[in-house]
Write an enzyme that holds these catalytic residues in place. Structure first.
Site, PDB file in Angstrom:
ATOM      1  N   ASN A  59       0.864  -1.182   0.000  1.00 48.90           N
ATOM      2  CA  ASN A  59       0.000   0.000   0.000  1.00 48.90           C
ATOM      3  C   ASN A  59       0.899   1.230   0.000  1.00 48.90           C
ATOM      4  O   ASN A  59       1.504   1.560   1.012  1.00 48.90           O
ATOM      5  CB  ASN A  59      -0.890  -0.041   1.257  1.00 48.90           C
ATOM      6  CG  ASN A  59      -1.726   1.207   1.428  1.00 48.90           C
ATOM      7  OD1 ASN A  59      -1.827   2.035   0.528  1.00 48.90           O
ATOM      8  ND2 ASN A  59      -2.334   1.362   2.611  1.00 48.90           N
ATOM      9  N   LYS A  68       0.111   4.268  -0.308  1.00 46.78           N
ATOM     10  CA  LYS A  68      -0.533   5.456   0.283  1.00 46.78           C
ATOM     11  C   LYS A  68      -0.297   6.681  -0.617  1.00 46.78           C
ATOM     12  O   LYS A  68      -0.301   6.543  -1.841  1.00 46.78           O
ATOM     13  CB  LYS A  68      -0.028   5.654   1.716  1.00 46.78           C
ATOM     14  CG  LYS A  68      -0.220   4.385   2.566  1.00 46.78           C
ATOM     15  CD  LYS A  68      -0.009   4.585   4.027  1.00 46.78           C
ATOM     16  CE  LYS A  68      -0.228   3.264   4.759  1.00 46.78           C
ATOM     17  NZ  LYS A  68      -0.115   3.369   6.201  1.00 46.78           N
ATOM     18  N   HIS A  87      -9.556   1.276   5.126  1.00 43.56           N
ATOM     19  CA  HIS A  87      -8.257   1.416   5.805  1.00 43.56           C
ATOM     20  C   HIS A  87      -8.426   2.365   6.995  1.00 43.56           C
ATOM     21  O   HIS A  87      -9.209   3.317   6.927  1.00 43.56           O
ATOM     22  CB  HIS A  87      -7.221   1.955   4.815  1.00 43.56           C
ATOM     23  CG  HIS A  87      -5.836   1.942   5.382  1.00 43.56           C
ATOM     24  ND1 HIS A  87      -5.384   2.921   6.225  1.00 43.56           N
ATOM     25  CD2 HIS A  87      -4.825   1.045   5.251  1.00 43.56           C
ATOM     26  CE1 HIS A  87      -4.123   2.622   6.583  1.00 43.56           C
ATOM     27  NE2 HIS A  87      -3.769   1.496   6.002  1.00 43.56           N
ATOM     28  N   GLU A  92      -6.751   4.764   8.006  1.00 44.35           N
ATOM     29  CA  GLU A  92      -6.560   6.184   7.683  1.00 44.35           C
ATOM     30  C   GLU A  92      -7.799   6.763   7.010  1.00 44.35           C
ATOM     31  O   GLU A  92      -8.142   7.928   7.210  1.00 44.35           O
ATOM     32  CB  GLU A  92      -5.304   6.342   6.794  1.00 44.35           C
ATOM     33  CG  GLU A  92      -4.037   6.144   7.615  1.00 44.35           C
ATOM     34  CD  GLU A  92      -2.857   5.572   6.859  1.00 44.35           C
ATOM     35  OE1 GLU A  92      -2.840   5.614   5.618  1.00 44.35           O
ATOM     36  OE2 GLU A  92      -1.931   5.063   7.533  1.00 44.35           O
ATOM     37  N   GLU A 102      -5.490  -4.904  10.896  1.00 41.49           N
ATOM     38  CA  GLU A 102      -4.455  -3.885  11.050  1.00 41.49           C
ATOM     39  C   GLU A 102      -4.698  -3.098  12.329  1.00 41.49           C
ATOM     40  O   GLU A 102      -5.462  -2.120  12.329  1.00 41.49           O
ATOM     41  CB  GLU A 102      -4.493  -2.911   9.872  1.00 41.49           C
ATOM     42  CG  GLU A 102      -4.193  -3.536   8.539  1.00 41.49           C
ATOM     43  CD  GLU A 102      -3.579  -2.519   7.587  1.00 41.49           C
ATOM     44  OE1 GLU A 102      -2.444  -2.734   7.158  1.00 41.49           O
ATOM     45  OE2 GLU A 102      -4.222  -1.500   7.313  1.00 41.49           O
ATOM     46  N   GLY A 113       2.456   2.194  10.901  1.00 41.19           N
ATOM     47  CA  GLY A 113       3.420   3.281  10.752  1.00 41.19           C
ATOM     48  C   GLY A 113       4.163   3.638  12.030  1.00 41.19           C
ATOM     49  O   GLY A 113       4.811   4.680  12.100  1.00 41.19           O
ATOM     50  N   SER A 173       3.385  -2.123  10.450  1.00 39.89           N
ATOM     51  CA  SER A 173       4.836  -2.178  10.658  1.00 39.89           C
ATOM     52  C   SER A 173       5.465  -3.506  10.260  1.00 39.89           C
ATOM     53  O   SER A 173       6.394  -3.980  10.911  1.00 39.89           O
ATOM     54  CB  SER A 173       5.183  -1.818  12.113  1.00 39.89           C
ATOM     55  OG  SER A 173       4.819  -0.481  12.371  1.00 39.89           O
ATOM     56  N   GLY A 191       2.752  -1.158   4.375  1.00 41.62           N
ATOM     57  CA  GLY A 191       2.774   0.262   4.023  1.00 41.62           C
ATOM     58  C   GLY A 191       4.199   0.713   3.760  1.00 41.62           C
ATOM     59  O   GLY A 191       4.771   0.457   2.699  1.00 41.62           O
ATOM     60  N   GLY A 192       4.808   1.354   4.760  1.00 39.97           N
ATOM     61  CA  GLY A 192       6.135   1.967   4.622  1.00 39.97           C
ATOM     62  C   GLY A 192       7.173   1.092   3.933  1.00 39.97           C
ATOM     63  O   GLY A 192       7.872   1.553   3.023  1.00 39.97           O
TER      64      GLY A 192
HETATM   65  P1  PGA Z   1       2.783   0.287   7.745  1.00 43.10           P
HETATM   66  O1  PGA Z   1       1.334   0.513   7.143  1.00 43.10           O
HETATM   67  O2  PGA Z   1       3.323  -0.991   7.146  1.00 43.10           O
HETATM   68  O3  PGA Z   1       3.572   1.496   7.291  1.00 43.10           O
HETATM   69  O4  PGA Z   1       2.655   0.191   9.216  1.00 43.10           O
HETATM   70  C1  PGA Z   1       0.438  -0.560   6.973  1.00 43.10           C
HETATM   71  C2  PGA Z   1      -0.851  -0.067   6.392  1.00 43.10           C
HETATM   72  O5  PGA Z   1      -1.282   1.045   6.725  1.00 43.10           O
HETATM   73  O6  PGA Z   1      -1.503  -0.753   5.575  1.00 43.10           O
END
Ligand code: PGA
Length: 255
Positions: free
Chosen positions: A11, A13, A97, A99, A169, A175, A215, A236-237
């Protein structure tokens, strides 16, 4: 029943310009041409979907939208439909998600409409659920997840749900660099599976995949992805870095 392949989703983002997204997609197509036994999906921002879709055409890499609106077209300024996502090559879409929920006010009722729409369109919906740190500390994790699932998946019947995945999640892990442990995840995944089968009447034959996100990185991915209850990862990251994402993909393969 054939066991579905593990699913690893990157993802991205609101990151990467179109040229960067295209470079990354080219590198992934190249690297993944030899990799079997894992399904890999990338979710770039909307502005990169079309060119990335052209690059990955015919490859094993799949494309996802990070969000969409449930109507098919019309006067909805700023939104895109699933028809539009499919048109540029998406066969997956993230829904709900954290967010989207916390920053953009998305609620379970809207999520439910999107889930129905995705299933109707044959797009694999990746429905995200998870508790905040306060909710976990208050012992409310299972209640929160049960509510998100029962409202978000309301009205679905168990037999036609091969195009559905759930991503657990925990908000406190997204994050933050603090991942949930494989044991913590396994407990929640068992709960989710039981709820899908017993309360919502999903068919076990369909093999709905339950992913973990929060994470995930090359240091913890092996441990997480080798846990039986975890059918894949939403990253994500770490998916923004080519080598990190490839290392995570590799850790989904059998040892
Ligand atoms: P992250 O994000 O791996 O940066 O923690 C995961 C996500 O929001 O899907």
């Amino acid at each position: 029943m054939t066991t579905p392949l593990p699913l690893v989703i990157g993802n991205w983002k609101m990151n990467m310009l179109a040229s960067q997204a295209c470079d990354m997609a080219r590198s992934l197509v190249d690297r993944l041409s030899e990799v079997e036994g894992v399904e890999v999906v990338i979710a770039p921002p909307f502005t990169s979907l079309y060119p990335v879709g052209q690059i990955i055409k015919g490859s094993r890499l799949r494309l996802a939208g990070q969000n969409f609106y449930f109507a098919s077209k019309g006067a909805y300024t700023g939104e895109v439909s699933l028809e539009m996502l499919r048109d540029v090559g998406c066969d997956f879409a993230l829904i709900g998600h954290s967010e989207r929920r916390s920053l953009f006010g998305e609620n379970d009722a809207a999520i439910n409409k999107k889930v129905h729409r995705a299933i109707q369109m044959g797009i694999t919906a990746v429905v995200c659920v998870g508790e905040t740190l306060e909710q976990r500390k208050a012992g409310a994790t299972l209640n929160i997840i049960e509510t998100q699932l029962s409202k978000g998946l309301a009205g679905l019947s168990g037999e036609r749900l091969s195009t559905l995945a759930i991503a657990y999640e925990p908000v406190w892990a997204i994050g933050t660099g603090v991942n949930a442990t494989p044991e913590q995840v396994a407990d929640i995944h068992k709960f989710i599976r039981k709820f899908l089968f017993e309360s919502l009447g999903f068919s076990e034959k369909v093999g709905t995949r339950i992913l973990y996100g929060g994470s995930v990185n090359p240091e913890n991915s092996k441990q997480l992805l080798q846990e039986d209850e975890i059918d894949g990862a939403l990253v994500g990251g770490a998916s923004l870095d080519f080598e990190s994402f490839c290392a995570i993909i590799n850790s989904a393969l059998e040892p």
